[in-house]
Each structure stands twice: as C-alpha cells, then as structure tokens.
Scaffold this active site. Sequence first.
Site, PDB file in Angstrom:
ATOM      1  N   ASP A  85       0.849  -1.189   0.000  1.00  0.00           N
ATOM      2  CA  ASP A  85       0.000   0.000   0.000  1.00  0.00           C
ATOM      3  C   ASP A  85       0.891   1.248   0.000  1.00  0.00           C
ATOM      4  O   ASP A  85       1.840   1.359   0.786  1.00  0.00           O
ATOM      5  CB  ASP A  85      -0.901  -0.006   1.240  1.00  0.00           C
ATOM      6  CG  ASP A  85      -2.018   1.016   1.132  1.00  0.00           C
ATOM      7  OD1 ASP A  85      -3.142   0.600   0.802  1.00  0.00           O
ATOM      8  OD2 ASP A  85      -1.767   2.204   1.387  1.00  0.00           O
ATOM      9  N   ILE A  86       0.608   2.184  -0.932  1.00  0.00           N
ATOM     10  CA  ILE A  86       1.391   3.420  -0.997  1.00  0.00           C
ATOM     11  C   ILE A  86       0.991   4.321   0.176  1.00  0.00           C
ATOM     12  O   ILE A  86      -0.197   4.590   0.386  1.00  0.00           O
ATOM     13  CB  ILE A  86       1.145   4.152  -2.323  1.00  0.00           C
ATOM     14  CG1 ILE A  86       1.535   3.244  -3.508  1.00  0.00           C
ATOM     15  CG2 ILE A  86       1.928   5.457  -2.383  1.00  0.00           C
ATOM     16  CD1 ILE A  86       1.246   3.846  -4.863  1.00  0.00           C
ATOM     17  N   ASN A 124      -2.514  13.073  -4.235  1.00  0.00           N
ATOM     18  CA  ASN A 124      -3.600  13.532  -5.106  1.00  0.00           C
ATOM     19  C   ASN A 124      -4.082  14.928  -4.705  1.00  0.00           C
ATOM     20  O   ASN A 124      -4.303  15.796  -5.557  1.00  0.00           O
ATOM     21  CB  ASN A 124      -4.766  12.544  -5.055  1.00  0.00           C
ATOM     22  CG  ASN A 124      -4.543  11.341  -5.941  1.00  0.00           C
ATOM     23  OD1 ASN A 124      -3.813  11.425  -6.929  1.00  0.00           O
ATOM     24  ND2 ASN A 124      -5.148  10.216  -5.597  1.00  0.00           N
ATOM     25  N   GLU A 154      -4.442   2.509  -4.509  1.00  0.00           N
ATOM     26  CA  GLU A 154      -3.002   2.490  -4.243  1.00  0.00           C
ATOM     27  C   GLU A 154      -2.529   1.139  -3.727  1.00  0.00           C
ATOM     28  O   GLU A 154      -1.440   1.022  -3.169  1.00  0.00           O
ATOM     29  CB  GLU A 154      -2.632   3.583  -3.220  1.00  0.00           C
ATOM     30  CG  GLU A 154      -3.225   3.389  -1.823  1.00  0.00           C
ATOM     31  CD  GLU A 154      -4.567   4.076  -1.647  1.00  0.00           C
ATOM     32  OE1 GLU A 154      -4.850   4.546  -0.547  1.00  0.00           O
ATOM     33  OE2 GLU A 154      -5.333   4.153  -2.632  1.00  0.00           O
TER      34      GLU A 154
END
Length: 667
Positions: A521-522, A529, A564
């Site tokens: 997971d980022i 964003n 993500e």
Amino acid sequence: MLAHHLAPGAAMVNDPLDNARIEAARAAGNLPSPKGVALTLLQLADKENVTNQEIARVIKSDPALAGRIIRAANSVHAGGRRPVASVNDALVVLGFAVVRQLALSFSLIASYSGGKCDGFDYRAFWSHSLLTALATRALCARKRVIAAEEGFIIGLLQRIGELALATLYPMEYTRVLKEAGSSRVELLRGEQRAFAIDHSEMTRAMLFDWGLPEALVEPAHFHEFPERGRFERGSRAETLTQLLCAARLLAELALADEGQRETLSPRVLEFSLRLGVDAAGLGEMLGSLAKDWAEWGAILQVETPPIAPFQPGAPSRAFRETSAKRVAGEKLRILVVDDDAAIRMLVATALTNWGHSVYSASSGEEALRLAVEMSPQIVVVDWVMPGMDGIAFCRALRATGMGRTMYVLMLTSMEDEEQVMEAFEAGVDDFLAKPVNLRMLAARLSAGQRVIAMQAEIERDKDEIRRFAAELAVSNRRLKDAALTDALTGLPNRRYALDRLAQEWAGTARLSRPLAVMMIDIDHFKEVNDSHGHEAGDQVLAWVAERLKQTARASDIVCRLGGEEFLLIAPGADEESARIAAERLRAAVEAGAPLNEIPSLRVTVSLGVASRMPGVADTAGLIRLADQAVYQAKAGGRNRVSVALPQGFEKKPDGSLKFSTSPPLNR
C-alpha cells in the site's frame, strides 16, 4: 532404467545396442547426463517441503557451481544494488526455478562442449539448444500451457538424444550425419539403420531416466514431426508439441542465413499463429530473445551470434504441394519412377522439354524418399518393379499426409479388370499404357493439371479460413489480455491476481511447496492527489508499479488490486525469504524519486507479508492476513514490513507454530 525405454531387442549393425551396453555406458559416464548437484536439483523440484536452506546446502557441495551461480546473480542484478555474496542471497534474487535452469545448463554445457564426433557441431548444438530453451520459455509465458521454467528445461533438452548418439558412437554418427545432409527425415532413418534407435527415441528414454514427467517427455519426443504424436486435437499434449516445434523453428530461423530465412519464415509464422502469436508479436519476441540469448550466452560461455530482425512472410500452406499458386499450365514438379532406365529417360526428357521440374527414381523405396523430400505435384510410376512395386509405393505414399494430394499416373501394360480395380483402390488416379505414347502422356498430364488447379482453389479457400481463424484467435487473445491487465500500470489486474493466486494455491497444495503473498500500500497517497493533482497521482502509481516489477524476483507476480493497493504473489517463497524480498521492495521504492518535476516528493510503501501455513484455510484467508499485516505496518509508522500469523497462533523459539489464546503477533 534408461534401457527399459529403448526398443526391446534393438540391434545395431556390427555393434549390438542392447541393455547391457546402455547400462555400461551410463556406468562409465559416457552417456550425457546432468552431473551430481545439477541432477539432484532437477529431481529436488518434485520433493515435498523442500526449503531454500536445503537447496543452498546442495549447491554449496559443488563450490565451482556455487561460484558461477553467485556470479550469474550479480550479473543479472547489477547496477547499484548490494552485491550477492552467498548462495542463499542468489536463491532470493533469482528464485529456485532460475537457479535450477542455470545449474542444469552449466552441468551439461561444461561437460559436453566438445567431443570425438567430427561430424557433430557441438558449439552450434548448444547455441541452438540454449536459444530453443529461451524461445520455449517465452512461448510458455504467453501460452501458459506449462510453467515457463519447465519450458526452459524441456526446450534445452529436447535434442539431447543427438548429443547422446554423437557421444556413444562418434565415428558411426559422423557417417550418418554426412549421409543425411540437411534432411531431418533422412537423419532419423539413418540413425534407425545404424543404431536401431533414432535421436528422438533416445531423447525420450533419457528424459524418462532423469525423472521428467510423461507430460513433458512425449511432446519433446514428437516435436520435430508433431503429426506423428497423434495427440487429441486441442489437448495440452498437442499444444505443447506444437509449441516445442515452434521454438525449435524459431531458433533455426534466428541462426539461419538469409536464403534459409526466406524458407523458414512462413513456417515459423504458421506455427506461431496457431499459438496466438502474430507477426508483430513474433518480431518483438525475437528481439527480446536476442537480448536474453546474449546474457545467457555470456554466463554459460555459449556462442551467440547476432540475430537479424524478423521479416514476416505469408504463412506457409498446410500442404505445400497443393499451394494456391499452382494453376493449370504452370511449371510443375514431377517425379518419374521406373526401373527401366530407357523408359525413365524417355519420360523425364519429354517432361523437361515441356518446361517442368523433373526428379527420377529407379525403385519404389527411392521414390518414396524423394516424394517426402521434394513434394512433387504429379508422380508417374511404373506398376511392375522389383522390391516395392507401383501398387505398394502408392499405398505407402497415400499413408503420408503430403502424399494424399499428389496426382499419381501409373504406367502399365496390364489390362486385367481385377488388377485395375486393385490399383484404383490403392490410390492411383489415372493410367497410361505401355509402350509410352508421348501425345497420350501430354493428355494425361493436362487432366492432372486440372485436378491440381482445383486442389489449389480449395487450398486457397482453406488458407483464407485458416488466416481468418488465426487472426480472430489473436484478437480474442488480446481482448482477454486486456480484460486481465490494469490499463494505467500495465500490471495484471485484480481479476487476474485472484485467479493466479488460486492456481498457485492448488499447486502448492499438491506439491507441498511454500507460497507467500505481499499486500503493498502506498503511504499517504491521498495527500499526493490532494496536493499535486490526480495526474501526478497516476504518475506515482505507474512509477511504483515499475519499481516493484523491476525489483521483484523473476518468478514473482506483481498485480494491481485497485487504488493504491498492489498484491505480489511469491510462489516457492517461505516466510523468511518473502520477508527479505518485501524489505528489498520497500527499500527500492524509498530510494527513488517518482516525479522529476517535483523533486521534493518522496514515496514510501507499507508491506504486509503472509505465507501459507496451518490455520490459513484458503486464498481469501491468506489475503486477509496480508491485509491485516499492512494495517499493522501503517499503525507502526508506515514505510515498513509486517509479517502476519494466522489468528490463534504464535511462533515458538524454534520457529514452529503453536496455538495461543493471545491475539496474533505481527512483526
């Protein structure tokens, strides 16, 4: 034992090839075979519960091999990363499948890079075999009929019988090779005459002896002439046989000179289309093979001359003797068969003067060989000949695939009704009475040309249908690939990830091999964003995907689940090797800069690792554990790796699991 797979009672001219001799050759070490550690690794793949530690111990028993594998790992993963210094590190970097391929290749090529058979080109053999192995691996990765690493091994070994005959009978095999010339059919026949076994049968026997499964051995046995395998249409065995044939032809195309390439290109393209690879895909594959071949050649010290780009031609016809280009009045290929030299010369001279290409034979046996090699459109054959007469020749010709469409004109002075009926039943198309009247010969020839023209028209229609079907198959394949691919990153998508994980789960259940997954997971992706816009977010996703793909092991499968989140499937990885691989992925992402226009932007990932172990019932449970581990990693500060244990279990000091009433531990 190897001898059990050879023809019973087989005998060689002046030199019996019996079981005792084969066993003696094996005992003396004369029969080509993977040596020591390589053979153990080949067989270790089918052992249950094998660990990286066991594999490393086997490799370390051969210091020379261990050193070459470590050098190979450093060569493949050079460029700023920490050097590989141990066999264990090499296993983590390359994976067991690649290490097994390297060990097998090192062993065979080092032991049999040369020999006493003057007519056998050892260096060309290994160049071709290595390229065939890489081509088989590439085609298997596209077709997925077997695992790519299995494809490499069977591709490398599918001609091993030739090396065996050259090793066992160097002088005799030199003679057989010289007599056969470039004809593979004549080589098989010459081997049978000399040794009572041909190289394809020898390959089959040796592969069985080394413990390879029948599902791989039989396609290798029939790969030169797939139609002889008589496999069920559309079956896995038929598909793999055609794939191995395509890989061999692709290797021959890459090594051929310009004149030979013009002949081979259509045939290679035909087999490739059957496997769903069009001309553009074939060109891309050949370019990729050139790079891989050079890298492997440098590691294995095998000659790898430059490969010219693929220039696609039209697909070859299913039966070239009925090519759509043939029309009435065109120059024809005609075979004249008669034991009477005067009649043979009369007919051949007339046909040559009429502008046709003429081949002559004095016996049915010689004619059958020429018919297979030259594929004539018309055969003019005498009925009465010593040995194989005209009727027996016609029956044998019609029994072959290409001989069914040849036009057979029989010369005879017989008028008995029963004999004429027998000839028609044997497959004769027309008769010409003896003594030969050249005007009648021309008339009969004209009738034959009309039949050939009709066959050409039918074949043209069939070719159109075949091309359409092949193009449709390629289009359908592309649509299927698109449905399983994430458009933004180019990685396999969630649907593919779940299907592939289910396949790997079933495989590990059957073979008791380890399996691990990583949920990735980022970190703080929403802030990217919000601060820089969704376009920047998309660029970050694509950059992270490429970073993961470049850093993962060759056998790992990196997928994007959505948003993500990424999932990495690690077949054959136990908990510890998966943790090490996850840490390498984390460090690779942390070390990079995703956007040049925003140099201050840094991206990190949190990884959750879960492996198959008691208490994990299915793939959903495995993914759930990895997801929980990601949550633990994020709760612990992000940019870290967490390894999950199933609910109700904890680790004992010796590393085994025990049931516990305390909450699961995540590290």
